[in-house]
Structures are given as C-alpha cells and as structure tokens.
Design an enzyme around this catalytic site. Structure first.
Site, mmCIF file in Angstrom:
data_model
loop_
_atom_site.group_PDB
_atom_site.id
_atom_site.type_symbol
_atom_site.label_atom_id
_atom_site.label_comp_id
_atom_site.label_asym_id
_atom_site.label_seq_id
_atom_site.Cartn_x
_atom_site.Cartn_y
_atom_site.Cartn_z
ATOM 1 N N PRO A 11 76.492 41.024 100.741
ATOM 2 C CA PRO A 11 75.396 41.993 100.779
ATOM 3 C C PRO A 11 75.705 43.289 101.525
ATOM 4 O O PRO A 11 76.362 43.275 102.571
ATOM 5 C CB PRO A 11 74.265 41.232 101.468
ATOM 6 N N ASN A 12 75.209 44.352 100.929
ATOM 7 C CA ASN A 12 75.247 45.722 101.468
ATOM 8 C C ASN A 12 76.588 46.429 101.285
ATOM 9 O O ASN A 12 76.682 47.632 101.511
ATOM 10 C CB ASN A 12 74.835 45.764 102.953
ATOM 11 N N ARG A 19 77.335 54.997 104.909
ATOM 12 C CA ARG A 19 76.667 54.885 106.216
ATOM 13 C C ARG A 19 77.620 54.281 107.235
ATOM 14 O O ARG A 19 78.550 53.579 106.873
ATOM 15 C CB ARG A 19 75.443 53.953 106.116
ATOM 16 N N TYR A 24 82.602 51.208 109.395
ATOM 17 C CA TYR A 24 83.088 50.732 108.091
ATOM 18 C C TYR A 24 83.973 51.722 107.339
ATOM 19 O O TYR A 24 84.464 51.411 106.257
ATOM 20 C CB TYR A 24 81.889 50.342 107.215
ATOM 21 N N ASN A 74 84.827 38.828 101.426
ATOM 22 C CA ASN A 74 84.090 39.437 102.531
ATOM 23 C C ASN A 74 82.628 39.038 102.334
ATOM 24 O O ASN A 74 81.880 39.707 101.603
ATOM 25 C CB ASN A 74 84.234 40.956 102.530
ATOM 26 N N ALA A 77 77.029 39.491 105.763
ATOM 27 C CA ALA A 77 76.116 38.717 106.628
ATOM 28 C C ALA A 77 76.083 37.228 106.284
ATOM 29 O O ALA A 77 75.787 36.388 107.149
ATOM 30 C CB ALA A 77 74.716 39.310 106.557
ATOM 31 N N ASP A 87 80.101 25.446 101.418
ATOM 32 C CA ASP A 87 80.275 24.239 100.592
ATOM 33 C C ASP A 87 80.979 24.562 99.275
ATOM 34 O O ASP A 87 81.820 23.787 98.808
ATOM 35 C CB ASP A 87 78.910 23.592 100.306
ATOM 36 N N GLU A 98 89.497 35.171 104.298
ATOM 37 C CA GLU A 98 88.239 35.786 104.752
ATOM 38 C C GLU A 98 88.572 37.174 105.283
ATOM 39 O O GLU A 98 89.534 37.344 106.040
ATOM 40 C CB GLU A 98 87.633 34.926 105.871
ATOM 41 N N HIS A 100 87.062 40.935 106.908
ATOM 42 C CA HIS A 100 86.015 41.797 107.453
ATOM 43 C C HIS A 100 86.612 43.164 107.738
ATOM 44 O O HIS A 100 87.716 43.256 108.293
ATOM 45 C CB HIS A 100 85.415 41.209 108.729
ATOM 46 N N ILE A 101 85.873 44.187 107.390
ATOM 47 C CA ILE A 101 86.327 45.553 107.632
ATOM 48 C C ILE A 101 86.377 45.812 109.137
ATOM 49 O O ILE A 101 87.329 46.385 109.660
ATOM 50 C CB ILE A 101 85.367 46.537 106.932
ATOM 51 N N SER A 102 85.339 45.371 109.821
ATOM 52 C CA SER A 102 85.268 45.543 111.277
ATOM 53 C C SER A 102 85.844 44.306 111.970
ATOM 54 O O SER A 102 85.995 43.246 111.346
ATOM 55 C CB SER A 102 83.809 45.740 111.704
ATOM 56 N N ARG A 107 82.174 42.670 118.286
ATOM 57 C CA ARG A 107 80.818 43.142 118.030
ATOM 58 C C ARG A 107 79.802 42.215 118.722
ATOM 59 O O ARG A 107 80.167 41.343 119.488
ATOM 60 C CB ARG A 107 80.593 43.239 116.514
HETATM 61 O O1 CA2 Z 1 83.060 44.119 108.798
HETATM 62 C C1 CA2 Z 1 82.698 43.591 107.744
HETATM 63 O O2 CA2 Z 1 83.304 43.706 106.692
HETATM 64 C C2 CA2 Z 1 81.421 42.759 107.724
HETATM 65 O O3 CA2 Z 1 81.598 41.658 106.868
HETATM 66 C C3 CA2 Z 1 80.329 43.674 107.202
HETATM 67 C C4 CA2 Z 1 78.931 43.080 107.255
HETATM 68 C C5 CA2 Z 1 78.621 42.454 108.591
HETATM 69 O O4 CA2 Z 1 77.419 41.711 108.494
HETATM 70 C C6 CA2 Z 1 79.744 41.546 109.016
HETATM 71 O O5 CA2 Z 1 79.469 41.081 110.263
HETATM 72 C C7 CA2 Z 1 81.077 42.249 109.081
HETATM 73 C C8 CA2 Z 1 77.862 44.135 106.983
HETATM 74 C C9 CA2 Z 1 78.089 44.917 105.741
HETATM 75 C C10 CA2 Z 1 77.225 46.140 105.796
HETATM 76 O O6 CA2 Z 1 77.698 47.044 104.865
HETATM 77 C C11 CA2 Z 1 77.475 48.361 105.072
HETATM 78 C C12 CA2 Z 1 77.984 49.212 104.143
HETATM 79 C C13 CA2 Z 1 77.815 50.571 104.298
HETATM 80 C C14 CA2 Z 1 77.154 51.055 105.369
HETATM 81 C C15 CA2 Z 1 76.638 50.197 106.300
HETATM 82 C C16 CA2 Z 1 76.796 48.839 106.150
#
Ligand code: CA2
Length: 148
Positions: A11-12, A19, A24, A74, A77, A87, A98, A100-102, A107
């Site tokens: 998601p997102n 943003r 990110y 990735n 959330a 599962d 797995e 993650h960008i961050s 965090r």
């Molecule tokens: O760092 C990552 O890739 C995360 O998987 C990103 C998730 C966060 O819940 C994980 O803890 C770490 C959030 C993705 C939000 O995506 C956005 C995209 C553009 C702008 C803001 C947020």
C-alpha cells in the site's frame, strides 16, 4: 513462468516520488519498475502494486502456481500486520527477498517488527529506491547459482 521474478509492492507505494522524498526519494514506481527489469536482464519480471491485502496474497499464489523463481516484496505497512501474507509466502518454495526503501530499524518502533522477515531469505532496507536494483540483482544471482 519458470524462473520469472515477481516484484510485489504494498500500500501507498503507487505514490512513490510524490511525497516525503527525504524518506522515500524522488523516484517514481514506474521508474523503479524499469530499474527492476534492467536488473533482471533476460529474466521476466512480474511487477505489481496494490493497496489491497488480498490482491498481494493472490499474486503470491500466482507466483507459486507459475513456478516463479523468486519473489521480491516490499509489503509496506502489511510488513507489520499481515499474517495472511506471511502464510502465503510460507507456501512459496523459492527465495524471497524482503525490501524496504527506508531503514525500518532506525524509524519509529511500529516499523521494527517485520512479520515477513520470518520467511525472507534476505532483507534489503535503507538504500532508497536503488534497493530494488540490489534486491533484483541478488535474486538473479541466487537463481543463476541455483543448482551449480
Ligand atoms: O521503506 C519502505 O519501503 C516501507 O516499506 C514503506 C512503507 C512503510 O510502511 C514501511 O515501514 C517501510 C510506507 C510506504 C509509503 O509510501 C509512500 C509513498 C510515497 C510517499 C509517501 C509514502
């Protein structure tokens, strides 16, 4: 398809590059997809994103049924909440990376306990969008070295 790589995004992440660039980066998801395809070379890439948990589960099932070589995921959330995705991934016989960008570990505490890490072969975190290139490159290495 045998030896294809599934790159699944939660998601997102469709908003990537629009943003919070300090966390990110400024790379869009379309640019990430192009990066993954380049890193995979001749190996086919199924690149997907969804804001819906069930769709990600369906794609893991699809990867299993298609005898995909590996999954880079990735889960965003869902990393911290989804026993259902955990599962589904448990049923996948190949390597799982797995991503993650961050760096989730530096965090807030809510980002520290990954459920997906329990089944991941390896984890890439904190390298920004370039992490996708690294993860797909590592997956290519794993698939190429498989059986050698
Ligand atoms: O760092 C990552 O890739 C995360 O998987 C990103 C998730 C966060 O819940 C994980 O803890 C770490 C959030 C993705 C939000 O995506 C956005 C995209 C553009 C702008 C803001 C947020």
């Amino acid at each position: 398809m045998a030896n294809s790589i599934y790159v699944l995004n939660g998601p997102n992440l469709n908003r990537l590059g629009t943003r919070e660039p300090e966390i990110y980066g400024r790379t869009t998801l379309a640019e990430v997809e192009a990066m993954c395809r380049k890193a995979a070379g001749s190996i086919p890439v199924e690149f997907r994103q969804s804001n819906r948990e069930y769709e990600i589960i369906e794609w893991v099932h699809e990867a299993i049924d298609a005898s995909a070589g590996g999954i880079v995921i990735n889960p965003a959330a869902f990393t911290f909440t989804s026993i259902a995705i955990l599962d589904a991934l448990k049923m996948f016989p190949g390597p799982i990376i797995e991503l993650h960008i961050s760096n989730i570990h530096r965090r807030e505490a809510i980002y520290h306990n990954s459920l997906v890490s329990r089944v991941a072969t390896g984890v890439v975190a904190g390298f920004g969008p370039s992490g996708y290139r690294m993860a797909v490159g590592a997956m290519v290495d794993m698939l190429s070295l498989d059986g050698k």
